[in-house]
Design an enzyme around this catalytic site. Structure first.
Site, PDB file in Angstrom:
ATOM      1  N   GLU A   1      -1.933  -5.544   8.522  1.00  0.00           N
ATOM      2  CA  GLU A   1      -1.181  -5.025   9.669  1.00  0.00           C
ATOM      3  C   GLU A   1      -1.897  -5.331  10.978  1.00  0.00           C
ATOM      4  O   GLU A   1      -3.130  -5.325  11.038  1.00  0.00           O
ATOM      5  CB  GLU A   1      -1.015  -3.499   9.536  1.00  0.00           C
ATOM      6  CG  GLU A   1      -0.205  -3.105   8.308  1.00  0.00           C
ATOM      7  CD  GLU A   1       0.006  -1.598   8.183  1.00  0.00           C
ATOM      8  OE1 GLU A   1      -0.387  -0.838   9.102  1.00  0.00           O
ATOM      9  OE2 GLU A   1       0.559  -1.178   7.150  1.00  0.00           O
TER      10      GLU A   1
ATOM     11  N   GLU B   1       8.745  -4.138  11.063  1.00  0.00           N
ATOM     12  CA  GLU B   1       9.255  -2.843  10.576  1.00  0.00           C
ATOM     13  C   GLU B   1       9.773  -1.961  11.702  1.00  0.00           C
ATOM     14  O   GLU B   1       9.081  -1.741  12.708  1.00  0.00           O
ATOM     15  CB  GLU B   1       8.128  -2.129   9.802  1.00  0.00           C
ATOM     16  CG  GLU B   1       8.563  -0.786   9.230  1.00  0.00           C
ATOM     17  CD  GLU B   1       7.652  -0.256   8.133  1.00  0.00           C
ATOM     18  OE1 GLU B   1       6.686  -0.968   7.739  1.00  0.00           O
ATOM     19  OE2 GLU B   1       7.904   0.873   7.671  1.00  0.00           O
TER      20      GLU B   1
ATOM     21  N   ASP C   1      -1.059  -6.307  -0.593  1.00  0.00           N
ATOM     22  CA  ASP C   1      -1.387  -5.630   0.663  1.00  0.00           C
ATOM     23  C   ASP C   1      -2.885  -5.327   0.706  1.00  0.00           C
ATOM     24  O   ASP C   1      -3.441  -4.815  -0.270  1.00  0.00           O
ATOM     25  CB  ASP C   1      -0.644  -4.284   0.691  1.00  0.00           C
ATOM     26  CG  ASP C   1       0.151  -4.089   1.964  1.00  0.00           C
ATOM     27  OD1 ASP C   1      -0.003  -4.883   2.909  1.00  0.00           O
ATOM     28  OD2 ASP C   1       0.939  -3.125   2.004  1.00  0.00           O
TER      29      ASP C   1
ATOM     30  N   ASP D   1       0.841  -1.208   0.000  1.00  0.00           N
ATOM     31  CA  ASP D   1       0.000   0.000   0.000  1.00  0.00           C
ATOM     32  C   ASP D   1       0.873   1.254   0.000  1.00  0.00           C
ATOM     33  O   ASP D   1       0.373   2.374  -0.080  1.00  0.00           O
ATOM     34  CB  ASP D   1      -1.009  -0.010   1.166  1.00  0.00           C
ATOM     35  CG  ASP D   1      -0.341  -0.073   2.521  1.00  0.00           C
ATOM     36  OD1 ASP D   1       0.897  -0.122   2.580  1.00  0.00           O
ATOM     37  OD2 ASP D   1      -1.066  -0.064   3.537  1.00  0.00           O
TER      38      ASP D   1
HETATM   39  O1  KIV Z   1       3.442  -1.176   1.771  1.00  0.00           O
HETATM   40  C1  KIV Z   1       4.617  -1.540   1.821  1.00  0.00           C
HETATM   41  O2  KIV Z   1       5.420  -1.284   0.923  1.00  0.00           O
HETATM   42  C2  KIV Z   1       5.053  -2.283   2.993  1.00  0.00           C
HETATM   43  C3  KIV Z   1       6.523  -2.474   3.156  1.00  0.00           C
HETATM   44  C4  KIV Z   1       7.086  -1.282   3.833  1.00  0.00           C
HETATM   45  C5  KIV Z   1       6.841  -3.708   3.886  1.00  0.00           C
HETATM   46  O3  KIV Z   1       4.268  -2.667   3.803  1.00  0.00           O
END
Ligand code: KIV
Length: 280
Positions: A131, A198, A99, A60
């Site tokens: 998440e 992260e 995502d 995302d």
């Molecule tokens: O959205 C994204 O690119 C991520 C990475 C930072 C792992 O979640």
């Protein structure tokens, strides 16, 4: 087989086989580091796949890298489906993870499952990422039970930026570090096949990596995770609005592109493009 730091393999055998969630687990067992990067379009995904990147995340982070927004929260399910389908159509070897954007899985588990299903069915990804820790574990369990592999995301969780108010390193205090330990276990128990961790202290990430059987893919989480991920636009020097210390720039494509555009403009204005050999 060359061995490097932490007894991990630096040069694994040629990997030409399709990467699956199962092969990632095997890589952890064999102490082979997992290589992950992001992509949002066909061309970038094709290049990453040709470079034998193991996991391609349609992040995302598209909101920032592609749409120029300040946070990831504005990107929609429809937009993520669009990006994910472009990426999937280019990839032959890597595992493609889509995502789930903010508000596509938080309202209830029915909606979360439906949106995870759309990612697989319409955008052809092989897994989804979302998440959160213990509180999202029942949602992860439900999606996994439906046959969709789930990657978790702990530590700095950009979709909660307005709750935390900063992108600073997380889990430096003992209570938050304990939460990360607890959450990693909860995600493993819920059936997640891997976790992105992260921006947490390297010592904590190392401990978490050793404490669970699923791969921990670090970003700003030190060298002892089971794999590493970066946002491709950051490591290529294309996204330059901020430069956290965990981003190593492997190229300065933004500068190179600006230079190429300026040279082209100069040639057009001077009547030096196109030449006779470039005309019919
Ligand atoms: O959205 C994204 O690119 C991520 C990475 C930072 C792992 O979640």
């Amino acid at each position: 087989m060359t061995r490097e730091r932490n007894g991990r393999e630096a040069k694994p055998e040629k990997r030409d086989k399709k990467v699956t969630t199962k092969s990632l687990r095997l890589m952890k067992e064999r102490k082979q580091r997992i290589v992950a990067l992001t992509a949002y379009d066909y061309l970038m995904a094709e290049l990453l796949d040709q470079a034998e990147v193991d996991v391609i995340l349609v992040g995302d982070s598209a909101a920032m890298a592609v749409q120029g927004r300040h946070t990831t929260v504005s990107v929609t399910m429809e937009e993520m489906l669009y990006h994910a389908e472009l990426v999937s159509s280019a990839v032959e070897r890597a595992l493609v993870v889509g995502d789930l954007p903010f508000m596509s899985y938080q309202v209830n588990t029915d909606e979360a499952l439906r949106n995870a299903g759309r990612m697989v069915q319409q955008a052809h990804v092989e897994a989804v990422k979302l998440e959160g820790g213990l509180s999202i574990a029942p949602t992860i369990r439900r999606i996994v039970e439906a046959g969709i592999p789930v990657m978790g995301h702990l530590g700095l969780t950009p979709q909660s930026i307005h709750k935390f108010g900063t992108y600073q390193v997380r889990a430096t205090e003992p209570e938050e570090a304990d939460e990360v330990r607890r959450d990693a276990k909860a995600l493993e128990d819920a059936g997640a096949f891997a976790i992105v961790l992260e921006k947490v202290p390297a010592s904590l990430a190392s401990e978490v990596s050793k404490s669970v059987s699923i791969p921990i893919i670090g970003i700003g989480a030190g060298p002892e995770c089971d794999g590493q991920i970066l946002v491709s636009h950051d490591m290529l020097g294309l996204y330059t609005k901020f430069h956290p210390r965990f981003v190593r720039r492997y190229a300065e494509l933004g500068e190179q592109m600006k230079n190429a555009f300026a040279r082209y403009a100069q040639d057009v204005r001077a009547g030096e493009f196109p030449r006779e050999t470039e005309s019919y």
